[in-house]
Write an enzyme that holds these catalytic residues in place. Structure first.
Site, PDB file in Angstrom:
ATOM      1  N   TYR A 144      35.788  -5.385  27.146  1.00 42.17           N
ATOM      2  CA  TYR A 144      34.919  -4.479  26.397  1.00 42.17           C
ATOM      3  C   TYR A 144      33.666  -5.230  25.975  1.00 42.17           C
ATOM      4  CZ  TYR A 144      33.274  -1.313  22.703  1.00 42.17           C
ATOM      5  OH  TYR A 144      32.524  -0.472  21.921  1.00 42.17           O
ATOM      6  N   ASP A 239      30.527 -13.097  26.658  1.00 40.46           N
ATOM      7  CA  ASP A 239      30.486 -12.214  25.502  1.00 40.46           C
ATOM      8  C   ASP A 239      31.425 -12.814  24.459  1.00 40.46           C
ATOM      9  OD1 ASP A 239      30.628 -10.306  23.583  1.00 40.46           O
ATOM     10  OD2 ASP A 239      31.018  -8.632  24.938  1.00 40.46           O
ATOM     11  N   LYS A 267      30.032  -9.870  15.090  1.00 40.30           N
ATOM     12  CA  LYS A 267      31.166 -10.001  14.177  1.00 40.30           C
ATOM     13  C   LYS A 267      31.020 -11.176  13.187  1.00 40.30           C
ATOM     14  CE  LYS A 267      33.906  -6.917  16.824  1.00 40.30           C
ATOM     15  NZ  LYS A 267      34.146  -6.689  18.234  1.00 40.30           N
TER      16      LYS A 267
HETATM   17  C1  LIG Z   1      33.186  -5.701  19.129  1.00 37.63           C
HETATM   18  C2  LIG Z   1      32.706  -6.157  20.450  1.00 37.63           C
HETATM   19  C3  LIG Z   1      31.480  -5.744  20.987  1.00 37.63           C
HETATM   20  C4  LIG Z   1      30.635  -4.686  20.348  1.00 37.63           C
HETATM   21  O1  LIG Z   1      30.141  -5.051  19.104  1.00 37.63           O
HETATM   22  P1  LIG Z   1      29.671  -3.898  18.077  1.00 37.63           P
HETATM   23  O2  LIG Z   1      29.127  -4.664  16.927  1.00 37.63           O
HETATM   24  O3  LIG Z   1      30.886  -3.089  17.772  1.00 37.63           O
HETATM   25  O4  LIG Z   1      28.636  -3.095  18.786  1.00 37.63           O
HETATM   26  C5  LIG Z   1      31.052  -6.314  22.175  1.00 37.63           C
HETATM   27  N1  LIG Z   1      31.798  -7.232  22.805  1.00 37.63           N
HETATM   28  C6  LIG Z   1      32.978  -7.648  22.331  1.00 37.63           C
HETATM   29  C7  LIG Z   1      33.742  -8.693  23.064  1.00 37.63           C
HETATM   30  C8  LIG Z   1      33.488  -7.107  21.152  1.00 37.63           C
HETATM   31  O5  LIG Z   1      34.693  -7.489  20.711  1.00 37.63           O
END
Ligand SMILES: *Cc1c(COP(=O)(O)O)cnc(C)c1O
Length: 430
Positions: A144, A239, A267
């Site tokens: 994701y 990511d 995060k």
């Molecule tokens: C949470 C997450 C996102 C998206 O971040 P948001 O702040 O919710 O837009 C993208 N990549 C990873 C791996 C994530 O865990």
């Protein structure tokens, strides 16, 4: 358990907002029941509007590595707020945190701050395309990366199927430039790169996938992908929105010893406020406006409250030996849980890495692929989740999500959680 006020709020919320929520998984659809409305977080605890208290392992989906309402983070936020919430100009906090990230991530020579992980990934992909002059990206099934159009594509299993959209409203054109490959399948990556290499701008992955339960990378997988990218002039994007500052100060790159060309963060870096960031090699980052032709901007980007929260979080993680503490806590959790897991061996599994963990209702001794996650019994997870909630433990409301330990969790929390797991499993697996 009395949840009357939550029920009342939810009945109003579903008339005013889709699903009554502002992010879908919060609606409890995959575990059944109704979402709880929280009014307070303190340390490891959440308190709902009916005054029920929970030990929290969702931790706002990862950002709260120091726990809820950490006193130093709150002080930093209120201190910054007293001087104004946004200036629309550069501010000193941005320079401080940019330096702190660069020190922890040697691959990040330059960085740009944005307001969410989604925005970070979306911008990094645009940058990769602008830098390489190529259009396609390789993405892994089950990873994701937020909800930008071209990343809402998981496609079926199988080798490098061309992406079909995962969401209504994403055009086939948008999805067509996204090639999907199974995670941990280096041969599939090699084949896809071999066949399409000249058209691929970037490979993007979660170095430790944590959004389809947790799937640890196989030995040599990340390094193998790195080598394939180097051979074909493809940019490698990690990511690290979850893994950054979570697995180690320098994220999965430090933990696994494989560097990325571009890294996306989110995060933890916002200390609980809305922040994302992307960064990497200076020559690539210099393509971003105003230095280069790749446009990306943000009204509230780098705002002083969010930067102050991030600075204090990163600084406190270092100063308090947080990673050692989290590792010890995770080991302690596994130790306390060992007899419970033994009792339910062959039906229930815990996997963990540092302060990230996941539960699986599976007969396997290890879950290492998306296909194996898909085999897990999510109905049982739903009942388990309800059992835990009724015993005062708040897990993320989906069997596809991971759990997080924070430095605010105590041994007593873990003992209580293990007892709740034992009781819930006995009821669910009876
Ligand atoms: C949470 C997450 C996102 C998206 O971040 P948001 O702040 O919710 O837009 C993208 N990549 C990873 C791996 C994530 O865990």
């Amino acid at each position: 358990m009395n949840i009357e006020k939550s029920k009342e709020l939810y009945s109003k919320a579903i008339r005013l907002m889709p699903g009554g929520v502002n992010s879908p998984v919060r609606a409890f659809r995959s575990v059944g029941g109704e979402p709880l409305f929280m009014k307070q977080g303190r340390g490891s605890r959440l308190v709902d509007v009916d005054d029920n208290e929970y030990i929290d392992y969702c931790m706002s989906w990862g950002p709260l590595i120091l726990g809820h309402a950490d006193s130093d983070v709150i002080k930093a936020i209120t201190g910054a707020a007293a001087n104004g919430t946004s200036f629309g100009t550069p501010n000193p906090f941005e320079v401080t945190i940019a330096g702190m990230v660069a020190k922890r991530f040697p691959s990040i020579e330059k960085i740009r701050f944005v307001n969410s992980g989604t925005e970070a990934v979306m911008s990094a992909i645009r940058l990769a395309r602008g830098f390489t002059g190529k259009n396609r990206i390789i993405k892994f099934d089950g990873c994701y990366h937020g909800h930008a159009d071209h990343l809402l594509v998981a496609a079926g299993s199988g080798l490098a199927t061309f992406g079909t959209p995962d969401s209504a409203g994403v055009t086939p054109g948008n999805a067509a430039d996204t090639l999907i490959v199974p995670f941990n399948d280096l041969e599939a990556v090699a084949e896809t790169v071999e066949k399409n290499g000249d058209t691929i701008a970037a490979v993007i992955l979660e170095p430790l996938p944590c959004n389809y339960s947790m799937i640890p990378p196989a030995d040599g997988f990340l390094r193998g992908v790195r080598e394939l990218c180097d051979r074909k002039g493809i940019l490698l994007i990690f990511d690290e929105v979850i893994t950054g500052f979570r697995l180690a100060p320098g994220g999965a790159q430090e933990y696994y010893g494989v560097a990325a060309d571009l890294t996306t963060l989110g995060k933890i870096i916002g200390g609980g406020l809305p922040v994302g960031a992307y960064g990497g090699r200076a020559d690539i980052m210099s393509m971003i406006a105003p230095d280069g032709p790749v446009y990306q901007a943000g009204t509230l980007s780098g705002n002083p409250l969010a930067m102050a929260a991030g600075i204090t979080t990163l600084e406190k993680l270092d100063r308090t030996g947080a990673y050692m503490k989290l590792k010890k806590l995770s080991d302690e959790f596994a130790g306390i849980l060992a007899p419970v897991l033994k009792k339910h061996e062959g039906r229930f599994l815990l996997q963990r890495l540092e302060s990230v963990f996941a539960f699986y209702f599976t007969g396997r001794k290890e879950v290492s692929s998306l296909a194996q996650v898909k085999e897990c019994d999510m109905k049982l997870f739903g009942r388990f989740h309800a059992g835990m909630l009724s015993r005062g433990i708040y897990l993320s409301p989906s069997g596809y999500e991971v759990g997080f330990l924070s430095t605010a969790h105590s041994s007593a929390d873990l003992e209580k959680t293990a007892a709740a797991i034992d009781e819930s499993l006995r009821a669910v697996l009876a």
